[in-house]
Write a protein that holds these residues in place. Structure first.
Motif, PDB file in Angstrom:
ATOM      1  N   ALA A 139      11.965   6.439   5.787  1.00 36.20           N
ATOM      2  CA  ALA A 139      12.565   6.128   4.591  1.00 36.20           C
ATOM      3  C   ALA A 139      13.070   4.677   4.554  1.00 36.20           C
ATOM      4  CB  ALA A 139      13.594   7.042   4.185  1.00 36.20           C
ATOM      5  N   ARG A 140      13.792   4.287   5.428  1.00 34.55           N
ATOM      6  CA  ARG A 140      14.436   3.130   5.640  1.00 34.55           C
ATOM      7  C   ARG A 140      13.599   1.828   5.711  1.00 34.55           C
ATOM      8  NH1 ARG A 140      18.154   5.405   9.255  1.00 34.55           N
ATOM      9  NH2 ARG A 140      16.932   4.501  10.997  1.00 34.55           N
ATOM     10  N   ASP A 141      12.313   2.120   6.435  1.00 36.07           N
ATOM     11  CA  ASP A 141      11.326   1.108   6.833  1.00 36.07           C
ATOM     12  C   ASP A 141      10.525   0.923   5.313  1.00 36.07           C
ATOM     13  OD1 ASP A 141      12.404   0.721   9.358  1.00 36.07           O
ATOM     14  OD2 ASP A 141      10.819   2.019  10.202  1.00 36.07           O
ATOM     15  N   GLY A 142      10.559   1.779   4.447  1.00 35.05           N
ATOM     16  CA  GLY A 142       9.719   1.471   3.156  1.00 35.05           C
ATOM     17  C   GLY A 142       8.495   2.619   3.175  1.00 35.05           C
ATOM     18  N   TYR A 143       8.565   3.600   4.075  1.00 39.57           N
ATOM     19  CA  TYR A 143       7.282   4.479   3.804  1.00 39.57           C
ATOM     20  C   TYR A 143       7.229   5.410   2.666  1.00 39.57           C
ATOM     21  CZ  TYR A 143       5.408   3.292   8.382  1.00 39.57           C
ATOM     22  OH  TYR A 143       4.585   2.848   9.430  1.00 39.57           O
ATOM     23  N   ASP A 144       6.241   6.022   2.075  1.00 38.25           N
ATOM     24  CA  ASP A 144       6.242   6.900   1.083  1.00 38.25           C
ATOM     25  C   ASP A 144       6.242   8.253   1.264  1.00 38.25           C
ATOM     26  OD1 ASP A 144       5.875   4.615  -1.146  1.00 38.25           O
ATOM     27  OD2 ASP A 144       4.200   4.016   0.530  1.00 38.25           O
ATOM     28  N   ALA A 145       5.587   8.557   2.574  1.00 34.54           N
ATOM     29  CA  ALA A 145       5.262   9.832   2.798  1.00 34.54           C
ATOM     30  C   ALA A 145       5.393  10.156   4.454  1.00 34.54           C
ATOM     31  CB  ALA A 145       4.142  10.467   2.258  1.00 34.54           C
ATOM     32  N   ILE A 146       5.292  11.546   4.759  1.00 36.27           N
ATOM     33  CA  ILE A 146       5.559  11.786   6.212  1.00 36.27           C
ATOM     34  C   ILE A 146       4.292  12.601   6.591  1.00 36.27           C
ATOM     35  CG2 ILE A 146       6.854  13.388   7.663  1.00 36.27           C
ATOM     36  CD1 ILE A 146       8.258  10.627   6.940  1.00 36.27           C
ATOM     37  N   GLU A 147       3.853  12.330   7.676  1.00 31.78           N
ATOM     38  CA  GLU A 147       2.616  12.991   8.202  1.00 31.78           C
ATOM     39  C   GLU A 147       3.295  13.638   9.533  1.00 31.78           C
ATOM     40  OE1 GLU A 147      -1.649  12.268  10.602  1.00 31.78           O
ATOM     41  OE2 GLU A 147      -0.881  10.767   8.950  1.00 31.78           O
ATOM     42  N   ALA A 148       3.492  15.091   9.570  1.00 32.50           N
ATOM     43  CA  ALA A 148       3.845  15.577  10.769  1.00 32.50           C
ATOM     44  C   ALA A 148       2.991  16.349  11.623  1.00 32.50           C
ATOM     45  CB  ALA A 148       5.065  16.544  10.464  1.00 32.50           C
ATOM     46  N   ASP A 149       2.538  15.887  12.824  1.00 38.77           N
ATOM     47  CA  ASP A 149       1.488  16.583  13.385  1.00 38.77           C
ATOM     48  C   ASP A 149       1.932  17.740  14.406  1.00 38.77           C
ATOM     49  OD1 ASP A 149      -1.125  16.457  14.282  1.00 38.77           O
ATOM     50  OD2 ASP A 149      -0.880  14.917  15.504  1.00 38.77           O
ATOM     51  N   ASN A 150       0.854  18.692  14.794  1.00 40.75           N
ATOM     52  CA  ASN A 150       0.839  19.632  15.504  1.00 40.75           C
ATOM     53  C   ASN A 150       1.753  20.993  14.986  1.00 40.75           C
ATOM     54  OD1 ASN A 150      -0.708  18.577  17.782  1.00 40.75           O
ATOM     55  ND2 ASN A 150       0.964  16.914  18.098  1.00 40.75           N
ATOM     56  N   LEU A 163       0.765  -1.268   0.117  1.00 41.65           N
ATOM     57  CA  LEU A 163       0.155   0.046   0.012  1.00 41.65           C
ATOM     58  C   LEU A 163       0.972   1.377   0.117  1.00 41.65           C
ATOM     59  CD1 LEU A 163      -2.701  -0.914   2.752  1.00 41.65           C
ATOM     60  CD2 LEU A 163      -2.672  -1.438   0.012  1.00 41.65           C
ATOM     61  N   TYR A 164       0.030   2.310  -0.103  1.00 40.84           N
ATOM     62  CA  TYR A 164       0.794   3.621   0.103  1.00 40.84           C
ATOM     63  C   TYR A 164       0.965   3.998   1.454  1.00 40.84           C
ATOM     64  CZ  TYR A 164       2.331   8.643  -0.847  1.00 40.84           C
ATOM     65  OH  TYR A 164       3.011   9.745  -0.889  1.00 40.84           O
ATOM     66  N   ASN A 165       2.142   4.230   1.915  1.00 43.24           N
ATOM     67  CA  ASN A 165       2.105   4.444   3.448  1.00 43.24           C
ATOM     68  C   ASN A 165       2.852   5.740   4.164  1.00 43.24           C
ATOM     69  OD1 ASN A 165       1.924   1.567   4.983  1.00 43.24           O
ATOM     70  ND2 ASN A 165       2.697   0.994   2.943  1.00 43.24           N
ATOM     71  N   VAL A 166       1.976   6.398   4.866  1.00 44.53           N
ATOM     72  CA  VAL A 166       2.364   7.587   5.511  1.00 44.53           C
ATOM     73  C   VAL A 166       2.841   7.465   6.941  1.00 44.53           C
ATOM     74  CG1 VAL A 166       1.518   9.988   5.753  1.00 44.53           C
ATOM     75  CG2 VAL A 166       0.517   8.733   3.835  1.00 44.53           C
ATOM     76  N   CYS A 167       4.187   7.904   7.063  1.00 44.95           N
ATOM     77  CA  CYS A 167       4.502   7.713   8.328  1.00 44.95           C
ATOM     78  C   CYS A 167       4.360   8.955   9.144  1.00 44.95           C
ATOM     79  CB  CYS A 167       6.238   7.651   8.276  1.00 44.95           C
ATOM     80  SG  CYS A 167       7.185   7.135   9.606  1.00 44.95           S
ATOM     81  N   TYR A 168       3.639   8.617  10.491  1.00 44.18           N
ATOM     82  CA  TYR A 168       3.349   9.746  11.459  1.00 44.18           C
ATOM     83  C   TYR A 168       4.513  10.141  12.445  1.00 44.18           C
ATOM     84  CZ  TYR A 168       0.829  11.848  15.402  1.00 44.18           C
ATOM     85  OH  TYR A 168       0.664  12.695  16.325  1.00 44.18           O
ATOM     86  N   VAL A 169       4.885  11.458  12.359  1.00 43.19           N
ATOM     87  CA  VAL A 169       5.773  11.896  13.401  1.00 43.19           C
ATOM     88  C   VAL A 169       5.132  12.945  14.180  1.00 43.19           C
ATOM     89  CG1 VAL A 169       7.923  11.076  12.065  1.00 43.19           C
ATOM     90  CG2 VAL A 169       7.114  13.373  11.850  1.00 43.19           C
ATOM     91  N   ASN A 170       5.406  12.851  15.355  1.00 44.64           N
ATOM     92  CA  ASN A 170       4.761  14.038  16.120  1.00 44.64           C
ATOM     93  C   ASN A 170       6.069  15.007  16.289  1.00 44.64           C
ATOM     94  OD1 ASN A 170       3.330  15.615  17.796  1.00 44.64           O
ATOM     95  ND2 ASN A 170       3.074  14.156  19.561  1.00 44.64           N
ATOM     96  N   ALA A 171       5.957  15.895  15.173  1.00 47.61           N
ATOM     97  CA  ALA A 171       7.128  16.659  15.140  1.00 47.61           C
ATOM     98  C   ALA A 171       7.463  17.998  15.869  1.00 47.61           C
ATOM     99  CB  ALA A 171       7.121  17.218  13.469  1.00 47.61           C
ATOM    100  N   PHE A 172       6.241  18.668  16.378  1.00 49.75           N
ATOM    101  CA  PHE A 172       6.039  19.649  17.051  1.00 49.75           C
ATOM    102  C   PHE A 172       5.869  19.730  18.478  1.00 49.75           C
ATOM    103  CE2 PHE A 172       5.443  20.855  12.733  1.00 49.75           C
ATOM    104  CZ  PHE A 172       6.248  21.847  12.683  1.00 49.75           C
ATOM    105  N   GLN A 173       5.645  18.458  19.070  1.00 41.53           N
ATOM    106  CA  GLN A 173       5.482  18.143  20.526  1.00 41.53           C
ATOM    107  C   GLN A 173       5.987  16.689  20.809  1.00 41.53           C
ATOM    108  OE1 GLN A 173       1.415  20.005  20.564  1.00 41.53           O
ATOM    109  NE2 GLN A 173       0.919  17.860  21.402  1.00 41.53           N
TER     110      GLN A 173
END
Length: 260
Positions: A127-138, A58-68
């Motif tokens: 990226a190493r794990d094979g994700y396609d995109a980033i979702e940076a929260d907050n 699938l197309y995978n979006v990797c979530y990171v809580n980038a601002f908190q």
């Protein structure tokens, strides 16, 4: 053909192979930030926490809580980077809606650079794990900082993260922040993830900025008519789902998943 031309052609061909695609417009989506599970039938796009493996095929979006911070990581931040936590009167500034999450301090170029090194390592892991995109929260922590952070601080910081992701051939989504869409200094996001845009009548500006590259989540703790209205207005254009607020796996109390 000259040797230089051959080299340039090889580079262009390599880039086209390596480049990541955007999420497919209108494709069935699922947000699994409360825990990974087998995606519902027909799903083509999945968001998961960076600690989880991507969904195969699938197309995978990797979530990171980038601002908190995440509550389970507060001790690490306080032990290793206490100066990167936003404080007021010597105490961490906490997100009032998410207890235990401390706002990160993006107020200076030096702190933004230090944070970008840390979050950049997480993006490399995606990226190493094979994700396609980033979702940076907050992205909107400036609005909860009592003036200690500015919009410009957070936009400058996310610009560094976008640059890192693009260098790794990852797309980067804007998570909420409809009020930022008409700013000239908005960084080069590739798509949007919006929560409850039907409820707040905010969906149109995302379409104007990103076309059909929008992942829309409506929630069960608002009136059911909003999801139905969203599907009637944009089903097949946006990727629209109805989820429980905590995005839990099946079998958990309150779990809900519907798509248009």
């Amino acid at each position: 053909m000259s040797r230089l031309a051959l080299i340039l052609l090889a580079c262009l061909s390599s880039a086209s192979v390596m480049a990541k695609d955007f999420p497919a417009a209108g494709a069935q989506y699922d947000s699994q930030l409360g825990g990974a599970y087998t995606p519902p039938a027909g799903t083509r796009i999945v968001s998961r926490d960076r600690s989880e493996a991507p969904a195969p095929g699938l197309y995978n979006v990797c979530y990171v809580n980038a601002f908190q911070t995440q509550p389970g990581e507060n001790a690490w931040w306080q032990a290793n980077h206490p100066d990167l936590i936003l404080t007021a009167e010597g105490r961490p500034v906490e997100d009032e809606n998410w207890p235990g999450e401390y706002l990160l301090d993006t107020s200076t170029a030096a702190k933004r650079g230090a944070l970008a090194d840390i979050i950049g390592d997480w993006i490399e892991g995606c990226a190493r794990d094979g994700y396609d995109a980033i979702e940076a929260d907050n992205l909107d922590t400036y609005s909860r900082s009592d003036g200690r952070l500015k919009i410009e601080d957070n936009l400058a910081f996310v610009g560094l993260l976008i640059e890192k992701a693009h260098d790794l051939w990852l797309a980067f989504g804007q998570k909420n922040g409809v009020g930022l869409l008409d700013r000239a200094d908005l960084p080069a996001f590739d798509f949007a993830i919006t929560e409850s845009c039907q409820v707040y009548d905010e969906c149109g500006p995302y379409a104007e900025r990103y076309g059909a590259r929008v992942l829309e989540i409506e929630y069960t703790d608002t009136e059911s008519r909003f999801f139905e209205q969203a599907c009637a207005a944009r089903g097949g254009q946006f990727s629209i789902i109805l989820r429980d607020r905590n995005l839990q796996p099946p079998g958990m109390p309150g779990y809900t998943y519907r798509s248009c």
